[in-house]
Design an enzyme around this catalytic site. Structure first.
Site, short mmCIF file in Angstrom:
data_model
loop_
_atom_site.label_atom_id
_atom_site.label_comp_id
_atom_site.label_asym_id
_atom_site.label_seq_id
_atom_site.Cartn_x
_atom_site.Cartn_y
_atom_site.Cartn_z
N GLY A 14 0.84 -1.22 0.20
CA GLY A 14 -0.11 0.08 0.05
C GLY A 14 0.78 1.27 0.00
O GLY A 14 0.42 2.11 -0.65
N ASN A 15 2.01 1.38 0.68
CA ASN A 15 2.91 2.24 0.86
C ASN A 15 3.49 2.65 -0.48
O ASN A 15 4.15 3.88 -0.61
CB ASN A 15 3.81 2.38 1.88
N LYS A 132 -13.50 -10.14 4.56
CA LYS A 132 -12.81 -8.79 3.99
C LYS A 132 -13.88 -7.82 4.06
O LYS A 132 -14.74 -8.02 3.22
CB LYS A 132 -12.23 -9.10 2.90
N LYS A 216 -2.79 -10.07 -2.17
CA LYS A 216 -1.87 -9.69 -3.11
C LYS A 216 -0.60 -10.54 -3.04
O LYS A 216 0.22 -11.05 -3.91
CB LYS A 216 -1.34 -8.30 -3.40
N LYS A 278 2.46 -12.48 4.02
CA LYS A 278 3.90 -12.14 3.49
C LYS A 278 4.69 -13.37 3.79
O LYS A 278 5.49 -13.90 2.83
CB LYS A 278 4.46 -10.86 3.67
P1 ADP Z 1 1.18 -4.01 2.50
O1 ADP Z 1 0.40 -2.94 2.09
O2 ADP Z 1 2.72 -3.74 2.17
O3 ADP Z 1 0.81 -5.52 2.12
P2 ADP Z 1 0.43 -4.64 5.16
O4 ADP Z 1 0.06 -3.50 6.23
O5 ADP Z 1 -0.72 -5.38 4.86
O6 ADP Z 1 1.23 -3.91 3.98
O7 ADP Z 1 1.60 -5.41 6.04
C1 ADP Z 1 2.79 -4.76 6.42
C2 ADP Z 1 2.68 -4.47 7.85
O8 ADP Z 1 2.70 -5.52 8.78
C3 ADP Z 1 3.84 -3.86 8.53
O9 ADP Z 1 3.67 -2.28 8.14
C4 ADP Z 1 3.56 -3.98 10.12
O10 ADP Z 1 2.94 -2.75 10.72
C5 ADP Z 1 2.60 -5.05 10.24
N1 ADP Z 1 3.12 -6.25 11.21
C6 ADP Z 1 2.50 -7.37 11.73
N2 ADP Z 1 3.32 -8.22 12.30
C7 ADP Z 1 4.24 -7.82 11.79
C8 ADP Z 1 5.85 -8.64 12.33
N3 ADP Z 1 5.81 -9.42 12.93
N4 ADP Z 1 6.95 -7.78 11.87
C9 ADP Z 1 6.75 -6.86 11.00
N5 ADP Z 1 5.71 -6.25 10.59
C10 ADP Z 1 4.67 -6.55 10.96
MG MG Z 2 -0.87 -6.33 2.98
#
Ligand code: ADP
Ligand code: MG
Length: 317
Positions: A14-15, A132, A216, A278
């Site tokens: 998203g970023n 969702k 995604k 992820k």
């Molecule tokens: P994206 O849009 O890149 O998919 P998400 O918000 O879905 O981003 O997922 C990434 C986020 O997950 C990070 O920014 C962080 O806030 C969060 N997060 C949750 N658990 C963890 C973890 N164990 N280690 C690192 N980040 C984590």
């Molecule tokens: Mg995500």
């Protein structure tokens, strides 16, 4: 003989598309995407063959909201169509910005977006329990009317009102995969945006769009497996995958095996819906065939992460 280029699938989070501090307009999004393309161009300059996937959560939400709000003047778009629209406009902005960034560096690399359908199993258990939330908020009365008229599953969302919820099934097959393989030989391909447009395969009708959201990260993983990529690079807003995330004893992971990642998964270190998919995608990819590498890293340190100096690297052993 020249060495074959390494193939890499990059999943943009998203970023990479929007900035939490700016307006959620298409114009502001393009400005964020221009910055993102500098990081992507750095990777291109290191001579990788690249396929880009990206998220679409906020974008899809807004197109749907606009469409639903205008229901008295023009018929609302179905959810699968909204997903395809989001792939189109995000892809358009990435194409424009990445081409320009590369041209500015003297590299004329074609960039192409492929509207991508991803087959899901209509028996996927996720369809029994849609989770969702998407689109507009409704009153209870409106929500119940929509549920009765359209068969939507409506749920109360944390005291904020009622929303439609859809399932998040696993991706099974990328319909356009052969085209991705061909195109990525000479072009940077943007594919499986938003996890792809989810379709089911019906015996009579063939492919049919469904109201669902494919993660995604899982779609990018499948893409990486099916084009036989060497690396799956998942770019997000944090530098590392961490255990004890956001706790005093947080530990950032530099390099882990799939087995270690699975152990951390089972201990609940990764938040469902954000970091968990992820890490699960990374594990699945490195297990899919020998010598694969997955990297979860910050967009802003992507190139360092590929060189092993940043981010979290997941390998089989
Ligand atoms: P994206 O849009 O890149 O998919 P998400 O918000 O879905 O981003 O997922 C990434 C986020 O997950 C990070 O920014 C962080 O806030 C969060 N997060 C949750 N658990 C963890 C973890 N164990 N280690 C690192 N980040 C984590
Ligand atoms: Mg995500």
């Amino acid at each position: 003989m020249t060495q074959k280029k390494q193939k890499i699938v990059i999943a943009l989070g998203g970023n990479a598309l929007q900035d939490a501090n700016s307006q959620p307009t298409a114009e502001a999004q393009l400005e964020v995407i221009k910055k993102t393309c500098k990081y992507v161009a750095d990777i291109v300059e290191n001579d990788y063959q690249i396929v880009l996937a990206h998220g679409n959560g906020p974008q899809v939400g807004r197109i749907l909201l606009a469409s639903e709000t205008a229901r008295d003047v023009t018929p609302p778009m179905p959810f699968d169509v909204v997903g395809a629209m989001s792939q189109g406009y995000i892809g358009y902005q990435l194409q424009q910005a990445l081409r320009a960034e590369l041209a500015g560096r003297g590299k004329n690399v074609p960039v192409v977006t492929l509207v991508t359908q991803v087959v899901v199993n209509d028996k996927d258990p996720a369809f029994q329990n849609p989770t969702k939330p998407i689109g507009a908020f409704y009153s209870e009365v409106e929500a119940k009317k929509l549920a009765a008229e359209k068969g939507y599953v409506m749920k109360e969302d944390a005291g904020r009102g009622w929303r439609r919820v859809v399932a998040s099934p696993r991706p099974k097959r990328i319909v356009e995969i052969e085209t991705v393989k061909q195109l990525c030989e000479n072009s940077i391909v943007i594919s499986a945006g938003g996890g792809g447009v989810p379709v089911v395969e019906l015996p009579e009708e063939g492919l049919k769009g469904v109201a669902a959201v494919i993660d995604k990260d899982f779609a990018a993983e499948l893409l990486a497996e099916q084009i036989d990529a060497d690396i799956l690079l998942i770019l997000t807003a944090v530098e590392n995958v961490a255990v004890n995330y956001n706790k005093p004893d947080q530990m950032n992971l530099k390099s882990i095996t799939a087995a270690k990642a699975e152990e951390y998964i089972s201990k609940g270190h990764f938040a469902p819906g954000s970091m968990l998919p992820k890490v699960e995608a990374a594990v699945k990819f490195v297990k899919s065939s020998p010598n694969k590498k997955a990297v979860i890293a910050s967009l802003y340190n992507a190139i360092n992460a590929l060189e092993g100096n940043s981010g979290t690297i997941i390998t089989l052993s």
